[in-house]
Each structure stands twice: as structure tokens, then as C-alpha cells.
Design an enzyme around this catalytic site. Structure first.
Site, PDB file in Angstrom:
ATOM      1  N   HIS A  34       0.823  -1.287  -0.009  1.00 36.82           N
ATOM      2  CA  HIS A  34       0.102   0.231  -0.269  1.00 36.82           C
ATOM      3  C   HIS A  34       0.825   1.263   0.060  1.00 36.82           C
ATOM      4  O   HIS A  34       0.420   2.403   0.454  1.00 36.82           O
ATOM      5  CB  HIS A  34      -0.983   0.125   1.267  1.00 36.82           C
ATOM      6  N   SER A  80      15.622  19.878 -14.872  1.00 30.30           N
ATOM      7  CA  SER A  80      14.880  20.959 -15.012  1.00 30.30           C
ATOM      8  C   SER A  80      15.102  22.310 -15.513  1.00 30.30           C
ATOM      9  O   SER A  80      16.509  22.577 -15.260  1.00 30.30           O
ATOM     10  CB  SER A  80      14.067  21.205 -13.635  1.00 30.30           C
TER      11      SER A  80
END
EC number: 4.3.2.2
Length: 485
Positions: free
Chosen positions: A160, A290
């Protein structure tokens, strides 16, 4: 060389990035016009050779003329003929006949358009699988080497996406490998299940060929067998309409879509691990992550795989709908759709495998980060071991459980509310109640004691399942992949 102005003109027209930006030269060629129309000519040659061998009045000279002009394709003439005739197959019949005047009368004898169209598609699909399979095997091989190297390295497991029992870096990689091995088997099976359409005539009844051979059924069957063998297939579909069943395309694209799902899952895991700073894909010296944030190391290769894998997974919807709406012996609303989805599926699969190979050849592991994350979570996981050790030392299980419950909640508050490190073990060391096992704490907290049989599973899996599956591809395992963009 492009003529002056041609390059500028090309920049003014849409080009599929699957070919112009990403795909390998060999897969782009497999779906090229040259491959398609060259295959059409070979199929006409196979048909003429087989018809001649079974007694039709076709001469050696006609066969030789066809053989000499298989790749002598005047694409400009073919385009002009298609514009005039509005029929691609007849345009190429005329173009082939133009350079084979002696054979002109027997080219395409008894055949329908799908003789060249569908049979070529099946050849191209088979050849596409043959290009993909070694690439998939190489990815598996590279990941197998990685899994073997890190088979024993403990790492925090996640269920999970929450911290769970420890695994190892190599064992997690084996989860990826197992999915890809399933894909390898699926692709092999899909390729081997492909049959040739063969020589079936206009509605699949072989009526035209039965007429050519004056009602001799055995010769029609032998013609089908001969042409099938010449094209490199062991079997032909026994019954067809004008086309082979479009369910075949479903099977082909379904296994490619399944491959896309596997790659998406693997690359998503790598992207998550990159965020955790445990494992990263290769990042080149001058690569920019970036334009605004110079420090960033974006997992762009894995992101590309996920992006293209999503496209690959959706393409199976096309043949599903096409097969559902084929009227009787065929309808032409399959044609334009298949020109797009079949090629794009193989081109996309080719791209994601090349990219994933590049990623798997340069994965970077950060052991200290992995160790730190284990130290943060392992104390809580070790509570059961601590209780058992205390009981063996003469303690009461229920009293020990309550002590640990209180200390673990205090430690959790430090982590969650104060942003501090997990100090549960320090609290255990400071509590006189646990003095009987203070000397055992180091061994009780050894990460390797929490990984179960993960290292043994890796070794057994690689030896018994993975390496044997790669044997057919050993001769094609060499060479690293350098991405063009």
C-alpha cells in the site's frame, strides 16, 4: 541526401514521433512502404512459382524477370497509378508489370488483394515479434544481473506504499523479471501461433484457383501448401473469409498491451524509488533535469516508458472493435484502422524495450539511503523479536507487550510530531526492564534476519526459470543501448 528545400518542407508536416524521434531503424523498416511493397512482389513470385510447378503455363523467363525486379520499385509511378485507380494493390500490379512485361499476364493470377495485403501483414507481424523478442530477452538479462548482484541487500518493503516487512533489492527486481518472463512466453506463443492466410481467393473458397486447375482440388491444396512454405510459415489458416480472422490481431496486440502493463509497473517502481533516493535510472553528465530547478534529476527515461506504455495498452481496443464489426466475409472499415494500430503497437513496444534496456543497464543503487530507511522503520518491525527474546530470558509476555506498546508510541510521536528520528531502540536500551536482552539488541536488529528466504528465492528463480528462458537469445545479448533523445 535531401534535395534543397525538402528538409524544410518535412518540418512543416506532421511526422509520427514513434518513427522520427524514438523507434529503432529495424522496426521502422519492418513497417515501411519498401518492406510492404517488396513483400507483395515476393508473394506474387511465390504464387507464380507454385502455379508453374503445378502445371500452369508460366515460363522460366517470366519467373526470372519477376525475380530480377523484386526491389526495382518505381514508387512515383505506383503513387500515380493509385491516384488514378483508387486501388493500392492494382496500382502495384501495374507498376510491377511495367518492369516485367513478359510476366505481366501472370502477375497476381487467381489472387485477390488480400492475398498480398493480409499475407504481408502476417509476415510483418511475425518479423516484428522476431525483432522484439531479443530486445525483451536483453532487458530480462540485464535485470537478472542486477538482481543477482543485489540479491542479499536488505531493503524496506512496501505494501500500500506503506512500510512493510523487509525484502531485498534483488528480490524486488525479481518481481519485475517474473512479469517480463511471462511477456516473453506470451510473445513467443503469439508469434508461433501465427499462421499464413495462404491462397484462398476472393471470399476464402479458393474458387478462382479451382477454376485455374480445372477442378483439381489436390492441386489447389498443394498450391496453398507450397506458397505457405515459401513464405516461411508451417501452417495456413484452414478457413478464411476474404481476410484472415481479425481475432488474430486481437491476440497480437493483447500480448503487446500486457507487455506495456509490465513496463509501466516496473518504471513506476523506479520512479518511486528515485523519489526515495534509493535507486535511480542513469543520469548523464550534461543532462538537465529541469529548466528552472538545476538540482533536479528527473527519471525521464522511466517516465517516457510509462507514457508510451499507456499508449500501447490502449491500442488493443482497436482490433477488439474491428473484429466485432467484420460483416460476413469482410468489410473494408478494418483497413485504415489496422494501418495505424498494428504498426504503432510494435513501434511503441520496440521503443519502451530499448529505453528500459538503457535504464536497466545503468541503474544506480544508494546503499546508505536504503540502510537509513531501514533504521527508521526496523525498530518497530523488531518488536516481536524483542518480545520473544524477553520471554526466553524469563519475562512475562503481556508485561513486555505493554512496555513495548508505550515506548513505540512515544517513538512514533517523535517521528510524526517532531520530525525526529526513530528512537525506539534507544528507549529500550534506557529502560532497566529490558536489561536482560540489551546485549542481544544488535543481533535482534540485524536487517538480514528480516529478509526471510529472499536471497535463496533470487538464486533459485534466476537459475531455474530466468536463465533457461534466455538460452534461445544468447547470441543476441551483446551491446548496450544509447538513446538518441
Amino acid at each position: 541526401m535531401a534535395a534543397p528545400g525538402e528538409e524544410e518542407d518535412a518540418m512543416a508536416r506532421y511526422r509520427s514521433p514513434l518513427v522520427s524521434r524514438y523507434a529503432s531503424a529495424e522496426m521502422a523498416y519492418n513497417f515501411s512502404e519498401r518492406k510492404k511493397f517488396g513483400t507483395w512482389r515476393r508473394l506474387w513470385l511465390y504464387l507464380a512459382q507454385a502455379e508453374k510447378s503445378l502445371g500452369l503455363p508460366i515460363t522460366d523467363e517470366q519467373i526470372q524477370e519477376m525475380e530480377a525486379n523484386l526491389d526495382n520499385i518505381d514508387f512515383k509511378m505506383a503513387a500515380e497509378e493509385e491516384k488514378k485507380l483508387r486501388h493500392d494493390v492494382m496500382a502495384h500490379v501495374h507498376t510491377f508489370a511495367h518492369c516485367c512485361p513478359k510476366a505481366a499476364a501472370i502477375i497476381h493470377l487467381g489472387a485477390t488483394s488480400c492475398y498480398v495485403g493480409d499475407n504481408t501483414d502476417l509476415i510483418v507481424l511475425r518479423d516484428g515479434f522476431n525483432l522484439l523478442l531479443p530486445k525483451l530477452a536483453r532487458v530480462i538479462s540485464r535485470l537478472a544481473d542486477f538482481a543477482e548482484k543485489y540479491a542479499d541487500m536488505p531493503a524496506l518493503g512496501f505494501t500500500h506504499y506503506q512500510p512493510a516487512q523487509l525484502t531485498t533489492v534483488g528480490k524486488r527486481c525479481c518481481l519485475w523479471i517474473q512479469d517480463l518472463c511471462m511477456d516473453l512466453q506470451n510473445l513467443e506463443r503469439a508469434r508461433d501461433d501465427l499462421r499464413f492466410r495462404g491462397v484462398k481467393g476472393t471470399t476464402g473458397t479458393q474458387a478462382s484457383f479451382l477454376q485455374l486447375f480445372e477442378g483439381d482440388h489436390s492441386k489447389v491444396e498443394e498450391l496453398d501448401r507450397l506458397v505457405t512454405a515459401k513464405a516461411g510459415f508451417k501452417r495456413a489458416y484452414m478457413v478464411t473469409g476474404q481476410t484472415y480472422s481479425r481475432k488474430v490481431d486481437i491476440g497480437v496486440l493483447a500480448v503487446l498491451a500486457s507487455l506495456g502493463a509490465s513496463v509501466h509497473k516496473i518504471c513506476t517502481d523506479i520512479r518511486l524509488l528515485a523519489n526515495l533516493k534509493e535507486i535511480e535510472e542513469p543520469f548523464e553528465k550534461d543532462q538537465i533535469g529541469s529548466s528552472a530547478m538545476p538540482y533536479k534529476r528527473n527519471p525521464m527515461r522511466s517516465e517516457r516508458c510509462c507514457s508510451l506504455a499507456r499508449h500501447l495498452m490502449t491500442l488493443v481496443m482497436d482490433p477488439l472493435q474491428t473484429a466485432a464489426v467484420q460483416w460476413f466475409e469482410r468489410t473494408l472499415d478494418d483497413s485504415a484502422n489496422r494501418r495505424v494500430c498494428l504498426a504503432e503497437a510494435f513501434l511503441t513496444a520496440d521503443i519502451i524495450l530499448s529505453t528500459l534496456q538503457n535504464v536497466s543497464e545503468g541503474l544506480v543503487v544508494y546503499p546508505k539511503v536504503i540502510e537509513r530507511r531501514i533504521r527508521q522503520e526496523l525498530p518497530f518491525m523488531a518488536t516481536e523479536n524483542i518480545i520473544m527474546a524477553m520471554v526466553k530470558a524469563g519475562g512475562n509476555r503481556q508485561d513486555c507487550h505493554e512496555k513495548i506498546r508505550v515506548l513505540s508510541q512515544q517513538a512514533a510521536a517523535v517521528v510524526k510530531q517532531e520530525g525526529g528520528d526513530n528512537d525506539f531502540i534507544a528507549r529500550v536500551r534506557a529502560d532497566p526492564y529490558f536489561s536482560p536482552i540489551h546485549k542481544q539488541l544488535e543481533s535482534l536488529l540485524d536487517p538480514s534476519s528480516f529478509t526471510g528466504r529472499a536471497p535463496q528465492q533470487v538464486a533459485k528463480f534466476l537459475k531455474e526459470e530466468v536463465r533457461p528462458a534466455l538460452i534461445p537469445y544468447q547470441s543476441k545479448m551483446g551491446g548496450k543501448v544509447e538513446l538518441a533523445l
